[in-house]
Design a protein around this motif. Structure first.
Motif, PDB file in Angstrom:
ATOM      1  N   GLU A 103     -12.744  55.904  98.719  1.00  0.00           N
ATOM      2  CA  GLU A 103     -13.252  55.442  97.424  1.00  0.00           C
ATOM      3  C   GLU A 103     -12.088  55.255  96.452  1.00  0.00           C
ATOM      4  O   GLU A 103     -12.080  54.321  95.659  1.00  0.00           O
ATOM      5  CB  GLU A 103     -14.282  56.430  96.876  1.00  0.00           C
ATOM      6  CG  GLU A 103     -15.114  55.830  95.774  1.00  0.00           C
ATOM      7  CD  GLU A 103     -16.356  56.635  95.462  1.00  0.00           C
ATOM      8  OE1 GLU A 103     -16.899  56.407  94.364  1.00  0.00           O
ATOM      9  OE2 GLU A 103     -16.784  57.457  96.286  1.00  0.00           O
ATOM     10  N   ASP A 104     -11.074  56.126  96.542  1.00  0.00           N
ATOM     11  CA  ASP A 104      -9.884  55.969  95.696  1.00  0.00           C
ATOM     12  C   ASP A 104      -9.166  54.659  95.997  1.00  0.00           C
ATOM     13  O   ASP A 104      -8.737  53.960  95.081  1.00  0.00           O
ATOM     14  CB  ASP A 104      -8.911  57.137  95.883  1.00  0.00           C
ATOM     15  CG  ASP A 104      -9.402  58.419  95.236  1.00  0.00           C
ATOM     16  OD1 ASP A 104     -10.314  58.351  94.385  1.00  0.00           O
ATOM     17  OD2 ASP A 104      -8.882  59.491  95.594  1.00  0.00           O
ATOM     18  N   HIS A 107     -11.152  51.933  94.349  1.00  0.00           N
ATOM     19  CA  HIS A 107     -11.056  51.939  92.880  1.00  0.00           C
ATOM     20  C   HIS A 107      -9.687  51.526  92.362  1.00  0.00           C
ATOM     21  O   HIS A 107      -9.536  51.212  91.188  1.00  0.00           O
ATOM     22  CB  HIS A 107     -11.438  53.311  92.326  1.00  0.00           C
ATOM     23  CG  HIS A 107     -12.909  53.550  92.368  1.00  0.00           C
ATOM     24  ND1 HIS A 107     -13.454  54.666  92.930  1.00  0.00           N
ATOM     25  CD2 HIS A 107     -13.939  52.790  91.948  1.00  0.00           C
ATOM     26  CE1 HIS A 107     -14.765  54.592  92.843  1.00  0.00           C
ATOM     27  NE2 HIS A 107     -15.088  53.463  92.262  1.00  0.00           N
ATOM     28  N   GLU A 108      -8.681  51.523  93.225  1.00  0.00           N
ATOM     29  CA  GLU A 108      -7.325  51.151  92.820  1.00  0.00           C
ATOM     30  C   GLU A 108      -7.056  49.648  92.900  1.00  0.00           C
ATOM     31  O   GLU A 108      -6.012  49.189  92.456  1.00  0.00           O
ATOM     32  CB  GLU A 108      -6.304  51.891  93.686  1.00  0.00           C
ATOM     33  CG  GLU A 108      -6.137  53.350  93.317  1.00  0.00           C
ATOM     34  CD  GLU A 108      -5.541  53.504  91.923  1.00  0.00           C
ATOM     35  OE1 GLU A 108      -4.493  52.893  91.631  1.00  0.00           O
ATOM     36  OE2 GLU A 108      -6.136  54.246  91.125  1.00  0.00           O
ATOM     37  N   GLU A 135     -18.526  48.785  94.262  1.00  0.00           N
ATOM     38  CA  GLU A 135     -17.454  49.261  93.385  1.00  0.00           C
ATOM     39  C   GLU A 135     -16.440  48.193  92.971  1.00  0.00           C
ATOM     40  O   GLU A 135     -15.991  48.186  91.830  1.00  0.00           O
ATOM     41  CB  GLU A 135     -16.728  50.438  94.036  1.00  0.00           C
ATOM     42  CG  GLU A 135     -17.627  51.638  94.308  1.00  0.00           C
ATOM     43  CD  GLU A 135     -18.297  52.188  93.051  1.00  0.00           C
ATOM     44  OE1 GLU A 135     -17.632  52.246  91.993  1.00  0.00           O
ATOM     45  OE2 GLU A 135     -19.478  52.571  93.123  1.00  0.00           O
ATOM     46  N   LYS A 138     -16.996  46.116  89.805  1.00  0.00           N
ATOM     47  CA  LYS A 138     -16.829  46.882  88.562  1.00  0.00           C
ATOM     48  C   LYS A 138     -15.384  46.859  88.055  1.00  0.00           C
ATOM     49  O   LYS A 138     -15.121  47.204  86.908  1.00  0.00           O
ATOM     50  CB  LYS A 138     -17.256  48.330  88.769  1.00  0.00           C
ATOM     51  CG  LYS A 138     -18.719  48.515  89.087  1.00  0.00           C
ATOM     52  CD  LYS A 138     -19.009  49.973  89.376  1.00  0.00           C
ATOM     53  CE  LYS A 138     -20.425  50.189  89.861  1.00  0.00           C
ATOM     54  NZ  LYS A 138     -20.664  51.603  90.240  1.00  0.00           N
ATOM     55  N   LEU A 139     -14.450  46.475  88.917  1.00  0.00           N
ATOM     56  CA  LEU A 139     -13.023  46.525  88.582  1.00  0.00           C
ATOM     57  C   LEU A 139     -12.549  45.314  87.794  1.00  0.00           C
ATOM     58  O   LEU A 139     -11.406  45.271  87.352  1.00  0.00           O
ATOM     59  CB  LEU A 139     -12.193  46.660  89.863  1.00  0.00           C
ATOM     60  CG  LEU A 139     -12.506  47.885  90.713  1.00  0.00           C
ATOM     61  CD1 LEU A 139     -11.725  47.838  92.021  1.00  0.00           C
ATOM     62  CD2 LEU A 139     -12.213  49.170  89.946  1.00  0.00           C
TER      63      LEU A 139
END
Length: 185
Positions: A103-104, A107-108, A135, A138-139
């Motif tokens: 997940e990290d 998200h990066e 996800e 959303k970035l």
């Protein structure tokens, strides 16, 4: 392209994918020591070399893109990260393999990001596909997810040309990558 495996070949017959109903399993050839190969060549071990190559390319060109399949797909998550965002203008990955994106990692992501995903993929299972699709939007980076029903992990780099579904999927994947990269030049 540099040989990030240093001659340690992961041959076409080193693994296969078996499908039984909804269950998808990666089988390795017993004569191939995947554990030792992976210990020496996993993305974290080879990442310094990959980044050195990327920095050299970026120093020579004002625009760079990264395309990675399987092992390179997993590396693509790291190349698209905030810490490496100055290296690439766009990244396209296909059936990322080996380690699953965390997940990290997801998200990066900080550059335009494209995923080619086969229906059957033990290294990129549905929960990870879902996580990416939930996800990454959303970035606020340009994002595209291309789904390929009926095909397995590895389809975009090899297929059985006698099987029309595989042949068409490989062609569509190639066109999707070319479109993604040229759209972001």
């Amino acid at each position: 392209m540099p040989d990030f495996y240093h001659g340690a070949v992961l041959g076409e017959d080193s693994f296969s994918i078996e499908i039984e109903g909804d269950k998808v399993e990666l089988k390795t050839d017993p004569s191939f020591d995947f554990g030792n190969w992976y210990a020496a060549n996993n993305p974290d071990v080879r990442m310094p070399e990959v980044l050195e190559c990327a920095r050299k390319l970026r120093s020579q060109y004002s625009w760079t893109g990264a395309v990675g399949f399987c092992w390179g797909g997993q590396v693509g998550f790291k190349l698209a990260s905030r810490s490496n965002a100055d290296l690439f203008n766009a990244v396209s990955i296909g059936h990322p393999g080996t380690d699953k994106a965390t997940e990290d990692d997801i998200h990066e992501i900080a550059v335009p990001f494209h995923i080619i995903a086969p229906q059957y993929d033990p290294t990129f299972p549905q929960e990870y596909k879902d996580m990416c699709n939930q996800e990454i939007p959303k970035l606020r980076v340009d994002y595209c997810y291309d789904y390929f029903p009926g095909v397995v992990h590895g389809f975009a780099t090899k297929c059985d040309p006698k099987k029309e579904l595989e042949k068409k999927a490989l062609e569509r994947a190639k066109n999707a990558v070319v479109h993604w990269i040229t759209t972001h030049t």
